[in-house]
Design a protein around this motif. Structure first.
Motif, PDB file in Angstrom:
ATOM      1  N   ILE A  78       0.876  -1.176   0.000  1.00  0.00           N
ATOM      2  CA  ILE A  78       0.000   0.000   0.000  1.00  0.00           C
ATOM      3  C   ILE A  78       0.909   1.220   0.000  1.00  0.00           C
ATOM      4  O   ILE A  78       1.818   1.331   0.824  1.00  0.00           O
ATOM      5  N   ASN A  79       0.677   2.139  -0.940  1.00  0.00           N
ATOM      6  CA  ASN A  79       1.564   3.297  -1.043  1.00  0.00           C
ATOM      7  C   ASN A  79       0.809   4.596  -1.255  1.00  0.00           C
ATOM      8  O   ASN A  79       1.397   5.591  -1.631  1.00  0.00           O
ATOM      9  N   GLY A  80      -0.501   4.600  -1.007  1.00  0.00           N
ATOM     10  CA  GLY A  80      -1.301   5.799  -1.235  1.00  0.00           C
ATOM     11  C   GLY A  80      -1.132   6.847  -0.154  1.00  0.00           C
ATOM     12  O   GLY A  80      -0.829   6.548   1.006  1.00  0.00           O
ATOM     13  N   GLU A  81      -1.369   8.087  -0.547  1.00  0.00           N
ATOM     14  CA  GLU A  81      -1.311   9.199   0.386  1.00  0.00           C
ATOM     15  C   GLU A  81      -2.430   9.064   1.407  1.00  0.00           C
ATOM     16  O   GLU A  81      -3.543   8.654   1.087  1.00  0.00           O
ATOM     17  N   ASN A  82      -2.152   9.391   2.657  1.00  0.00           N
ATOM     18  CA  ASN A  82      -3.108   9.287   3.766  1.00  0.00           C
ATOM     19  C   ASN A  82      -3.556   7.847   4.013  1.00  0.00           C
ATOM     20  O   ASN A  82      -4.684   7.605   4.436  1.00  0.00           O
ATOM     21  N   CYS A  83      -2.684   6.889   3.730  1.00  0.00           N
ATOM     22  CA  CYS A  83      -2.978   5.476   3.938  1.00  0.00           C
ATOM     23  C   CYS A  83      -1.909   4.872   4.839  1.00  0.00           C
ATOM     24  O   CYS A  83      -0.808   5.408   4.934  1.00  0.00           O
ATOM     25  N   ALA A  84      -2.235   3.777   5.478  1.00  0.00           N
ATOM     26  CA  ALA A  84      -1.249   3.048   6.277  1.00  0.00           C
ATOM     27  C   ALA A  84      -0.347   2.296   5.298  1.00  0.00           C
ATOM     28  O   ALA A  84      -0.642   1.175   4.898  1.00  0.00           O
TER      29      ALA A  84
END
Length: 159
Positions: A78-84
């Motif tokens: 997981i590499n999205g902004e505002n994500c764990a």
């Protein structure tokens, strides 16, 4: 005659225990790196869906996946902004459901880095499309007591 009957019985047992040819071919195709391009739903609207008891579907979009079929393991990142952000490990199994339609069940169980599950919980999806360049999983859940389908669309990343 007795030996012939025993040979036939033994052969049928051995052949029935092996991995079906289509499943073995699917494992060859799935091997490698994939990008989860997008997630769509069978109904229109905005939905706040948590995938694999992990993060929201928005965080899953753009995630990178690696499948290692020789030991049925993999990693998604997981590499999205505002994500764990970070790596998540899993084990998977592909099971042929219907030879006539070519549909498969895809079973995925999140694990730690040593491939051990903390709660033994897994997720069943239909592997509805698999080619050298694209893959689609469909997970059916219940929404307001009706079937609701979550479509996960992947594209193969050239190594």
């Amino acid at each position: 005659m007795k030996k012939l009957v025993m040979l036939i019985v033994l052969s049928s047992i051995v052949l029935s225990c092996g991995t079906p040819k289509k499943v073995a071919q699917s494992k060859k195709v799935i091997k490698g790196y994939w990008l989860l391009d997008n997630i769509t739903y069978s109904e229109s609207g905005n939905f706040n869906v948590t995938m694999l008891s992990d993060v929201t579907s928005t965080c899953f979009e753009g995630s990178n996946w690696r499948f290692i079929p020789n030991n049925n393991t993999g990693i998604y990142t997981i590499n999205g902004e505002n994500c764990a952000v970070g790596d998540r490990h899993f084990i998977f199994t592909i099971q042929e459901v219907d030879a006539a339609t070519g549909l498969y069940d895809f079973l995925l169980k999140p694990t730690n880095s040593k491939n051990k599950s903390s709660n033994n919980k897994g997720f069943r999806m239909n592997l509805t499309q698999l080619s050298d360049t694209t893959m689609q999983w469909v997970q059916t859940v219940s929404l307001e007591n009706k079937p609701f389908k979550i479509n996960m669309n992947f594209s193969k990343i050239k190594e």
